[in-house]
Design a protein around this motif. Structure first.
Motif, PDB file in Angstrom:
ATOM      1  N   ILE A 154       0.839  -1.207   0.000  1.00 40.05           N
ATOM      2  CA  ILE A 154       0.000   0.000   0.000  1.00 40.05           C
ATOM      3  C   ILE A 154       0.874   1.259   0.000  1.00 40.05           C
ATOM      4  CG2 ILE A 154      -1.635   1.344   1.396  1.00 40.05           C
ATOM      5  CD1 ILE A 154      -2.896  -1.387   2.238  1.00 40.05           C
ATOM      6  N   ARG A 155       1.927   1.241   0.860  1.00 42.80           N
ATOM      7  CA  ARG A 155       2.816   2.417   0.916  1.00 42.80           C
ATOM      8  C   ARG A 155       3.459   2.701  -0.455  1.00 42.80           C
ATOM      9  NH1 ARG A 155       2.015   6.379   3.752  1.00 42.80           N
ATOM     10  NH2 ARG A 155       2.123   7.282   1.716  1.00 42.80           N
ATOM     11  N   ASN A 156       3.886   1.616  -1.112  1.00 42.53           N
ATOM     12  CA  ASN A 156       4.492   1.780  -2.442  1.00 42.53           C
ATOM     13  C   ASN A 156       3.522   2.371  -3.445  1.00 42.53           C
ATOM     14  OD1 ASN A 156       6.983   0.837  -1.742  1.00 42.53           O
ATOM     15  ND2 ASN A 156       6.531  -1.298  -2.307  1.00 42.53           N
ATOM     16  N   LYS A 157       2.305   1.856  -3.421  1.00 44.36           N
ATOM     17  CA  LYS A 157       1.269   2.359  -4.352  1.00 44.36           C
ATOM     18  C   LYS A 157       1.015   3.842  -4.097  1.00 44.36           C
ATOM     19  CE  LYS A 157      -0.892  -0.458  -7.277  1.00 44.36           C
ATOM     20  NZ  LYS A 157      -0.691  -1.791  -6.818  1.00 44.36           N
ATOM     21  N   LEU A 158       0.852   4.197  -2.827  1.00 47.04           N
ATOM     22  CA  LEU A 158       0.542   5.590  -2.492  1.00 47.04           C
ATOM     23  C   LEU A 158       1.687   6.504  -2.916  1.00 47.04           C
ATOM     24  CD1 LEU A 158      -1.043   5.241   1.099  1.00 47.04           C
ATOM     25  CD2 LEU A 158      -2.217   5.330  -1.110  1.00 47.04           C
ATOM     26  N   ASP A 159       2.918   6.075  -2.615  1.00 49.48           N
ATOM     27  CA  ASP A 159       4.074   6.909  -2.943  1.00 49.48           C
ATOM     28  C   ASP A 159       4.250   7.059  -4.447  1.00 49.48           C
ATOM     29  OD1 ASP A 159       4.430   7.234  -0.283  1.00 49.48           O
ATOM     30  OD2 ASP A 159       6.158   5.896  -0.091  1.00 49.48           O
ATOM     31  N   ALA A 160       3.947   5.995  -5.190  1.00 44.71           N
ATOM     32  CA  ALA A 160       4.080   6.050  -6.649  1.00 44.71           C
ATOM     33  C   ALA A 160       3.144   7.103  -7.242  1.00 44.71           C
ATOM     34  CB  ALA A 160       3.796   4.678  -7.260  1.00 44.71           C
ATOM     35  N   PHE A 161       2.066   7.413  -6.521  1.00 43.69           N
ATOM     36  CA  PHE A 161       1.129   8.428  -6.998  1.00 43.69           C
ATOM     37  C   PHE A 161       1.255   9.730  -6.199  1.00 43.69           C
ATOM     38  CE2 PHE A 161      -0.424   4.774  -9.114  1.00 43.69           C
ATOM     39  CZ  PHE A 161      -1.184   5.208 -10.193  1.00 43.69           C
ATOM     40  N   SER A 162       2.419   9.913  -5.573  1.00 44.58           N
ATOM     41  CA  SER A 162       2.709  11.116  -4.783  1.00 44.58           C
ATOM     42  C   SER A 162       1.687  11.385  -3.682  1.00 44.58           C
ATOM     43  CB  SER A 162       2.795  12.353  -5.686  1.00 44.58           C
ATOM     44  OG  SER A 162       3.775  12.156  -6.659  1.00 44.58           O
ATOM     45  N   LEU A 163       1.108  10.320  -3.189  1.00 48.79           N
ATOM     46  CA  LEU A 163       0.153  10.476  -2.082  1.00 48.79           C
ATOM     47  C   LEU A 163       0.898  10.299  -0.763  1.00 48.79           C
ATOM     48  CD1 LEU A 163      -2.648   8.390  -3.788  1.00 48.79           C
ATOM     49  CD2 LEU A 163      -2.862  10.809  -3.167  1.00 48.79           C
ATOM     50  N   ASP A 164       2.025  10.972  -0.638  1.00 49.09           N
ATOM     51  CA  ASP A 164       2.870  10.716   0.519  1.00 49.09           C
ATOM     52  C   ASP A 164       2.310  11.308   1.815  1.00 49.09           C
ATOM     53  OD1 ASP A 164       4.131  12.474  -1.691  1.00 49.09           O
ATOM     54  OD2 ASP A 164       4.536  13.528   0.188  1.00 49.09           O
ATOM     55  N   ALA A 165       1.302  12.193   1.702  1.00 49.99           N
ATOM     56  CA  ALA A 165       0.693  12.724   2.933  1.00 49.99           C
ATOM     57  C   ALA A 165      -0.375  11.791   3.499  1.00 49.99           C
ATOM     58  CB  ALA A 165       0.083  14.095   2.666  1.00 49.99           C
ATOM     59  N   VAL A 166      -0.752  10.796   2.740  1.00 47.63           N
ATOM     60  CA  VAL A 166      -1.772   9.860   3.224  1.00 47.63           C
ATOM     61  C   VAL A 166      -1.112   8.843   4.150  1.00 47.63           C
ATOM     62  CG1 VAL A 166      -3.468   8.118   2.551  1.00 47.63           C
ATOM     63  CG2 VAL A 166      -3.147  10.169   1.135  1.00 47.63           C
ATOM     64  N   SER A 167      -1.641   8.733   5.357  1.00 51.84           N
ATOM     65  CA  SER A 167      -1.001   7.864   6.345  1.00 51.84           C
ATOM     66  C   SER A 167      -1.612   6.463   6.351  1.00 51.84           C
ATOM     67  CB  SER A 167      -1.114   8.493   7.731  1.00 51.84           C
ATOM     68  OG  SER A 167      -2.479   8.652   8.063  1.00 51.84           O
ATOM     69  N   ILE A 168      -0.918   5.574   7.027  1.00 55.02           N
ATOM     70  CA  ILE A 168      -1.418   4.196   7.167  1.00 55.02           C
ATOM     71  C   ILE A 168      -1.554   3.859   8.650  1.00 55.02           C
ATOM     72  CG2 ILE A 168      -0.983   1.739   6.723  1.00 55.02           C
ATOM     73  CD1 ILE A 168       0.562   2.529   4.219  1.00 55.02           C
ATOM     74  N   LEU A 169      -2.780   3.530   9.033  1.00 57.33           N
ATOM     75  CA  LEU A 169      -3.052   3.016  10.380  1.00 57.33           C
ATOM     76  C   LEU A 169      -3.238   1.516  10.229  1.00 57.33           C
ATOM     77  CD1 LEU A 169      -4.136   2.820  13.303  1.00 57.33           C
ATOM     78  CD2 LEU A 169      -6.285   3.803  12.518  1.00 57.33           C
TER      79      LEU A 169
END
Ligand code: PBG
Ligand code: ZN
Length: 331
Positions: free
Chosen positions: A176-191
């Motif tokens: 999930i972190r990789n997917k988010l980062d690939a789309f520059s969603l780096d402010a979205v956190s993971i709980l």
């Protein structure tokens, strides 16, 4: 002192409400609370859930009013469970969740923090948190993680502030972190639901989401959720999730797992989140209805215990009462 046989040693500290308030330990704050929300597709009227008094499954319109009311009660952090109408063997249609996230975030923007439960059990015909093998006897890890990370990405693109994977597959946090980062969603956190035990206490929740496992070849979640007796497995799963990039680590259920909360807090520098789950909430509500305890005080008591054990924040179905109850708390 000859005429004082048994001098006060401890009780002086508890001799008045002022003394009790000053020596109570850490004080609770409603700011640390997250309110779970259910929203169901094509639901005509908000509906009640057996056991979950004061909690409703909302529809696409009523959810906005519900959030509005919660904001007025001092709650601005939410964990949303979308309940879609259609189910599949291998879910690929997440359009209801996406549209409801967009709707909520367009309406409230940054006034709220919106976490989305990320799992497949409300989407699958068989009610498992991942997809099954052809025989229907096992949950496939990698194909499930692929779908979950696609779903997470779509939720984040729709505006979710946080993704909360509750599936318990291996490797999902990194995926999930990789997917988010690939789309520059780096402010979205993971709980991460890191220490999620295979528990009886999810019953009312499964009623609310129609998500009980019902595959003929596999009737429980024991091949992916944790065994209740294994503390080391919970700590290991949490360490793994942290290493894979989880921002917050959850312990669930909460009340009879305070040893896990305590130990996890020692092990990590990340915030530890305790989820007081549906069955735990229902236990208090049912006892209160029988006049066997006081609802408000009982919730406060468990919250204080979770905080004492080391929880930094608390997910409770009564979160929306937290500000008022904490303010009125009698010491
Ligand atoms: C879905 C999920 C569950 C809960 C949160 N996410 C149920 C389950 O794993 O069967 C339980 C929450 C509660 O009982 O309040 N994976
Ligand atoms: Zn699930």
């Amino acid at each position: 002192m000859e005429n004082i046989k048994y001098p006060l040693t401890e009780r002086r500290q508890r001799s008045s409400s002022a003394m009790r308030e000053l020596s109570a330990g850490r004080h609770l704050s409603h700011r640390a609370f997250i309110q779970p929300l259910f929203v169901e597709e094509n639901l005509l009227q908000p509906r009640e859930v057996n056991g979950l008094d004061h909690v409703l499954v909302e529809n696409e319109n009523s959810i906005l009013f519900s959030i509005e009311a919660d904001i007025h009660r001092g709650i601005n952090k939410f964990l949303l469970f979308p309940v879609p109408v259609t189910r599949a063997e291998r879910p690929s249609d997440f359009s209801f969740a996406i549209s409801i996230v967009k709707k909520i975030k367009e309406h409230f923007g940054d006034d709220i923090w919106l976490a989305l439960d990320c799992c497949l059990c409300s989407y699958t015909t068989h009610g498992h948190c991942g997809i099954l093998n052809d025989e229907g006897t096992g949950v496939l890890n990698n194909p499930s993680v692929e779908i979950l990370s696609q779903y997470a990405l779509q939720l984040a693109l729709a505006g979710a502030d946080c993704i909360a994977p509750s599936d318990m597959m291996d490797g999902r946090i990194a995926a999930i972190r990789n997917k988010l980062d690939a789309f520059s969603l780096d402010a979205v956190s993971i709980l991460s639901y890191s220490a999620k035990f295979s528990s009886q206490w999810y019953g009312p929740f499964r009623d609310a989401c129609h998500s009980s496992p019902n595959a003929t070849g596999l009737r429980d979640r024991k091949t992916y959720q944790l065994p209740v007796s294994d503390a080391e497995a919970a700590l290991s799963a949490a360490a793994r999730d942290e290493q894979e990039g989880a921002d917050m680590l959850m312990v669930k259920p909460a009340g009879h797992f305070t040893d896990i909360i305590y130990r996890l807090k020692q092990q990590t520098k990340k915030p530890v989140v305790a989820y007081h789950v549906s069955g735990e909430y229902a236990t208090i509500e049912l006892l209160a209805k029988q006049g066997l305890l006081q609802r408000e005080q009982a919730h406060i008591e468990i919250w204080a215990s979770l905080q004492r054990a080391g929880a930094d924040s608390i997910i409770s179905y009564a979160a929306r009462e937290a500000r008022q109850w904490i303010e009125n708390r009698a010491y």
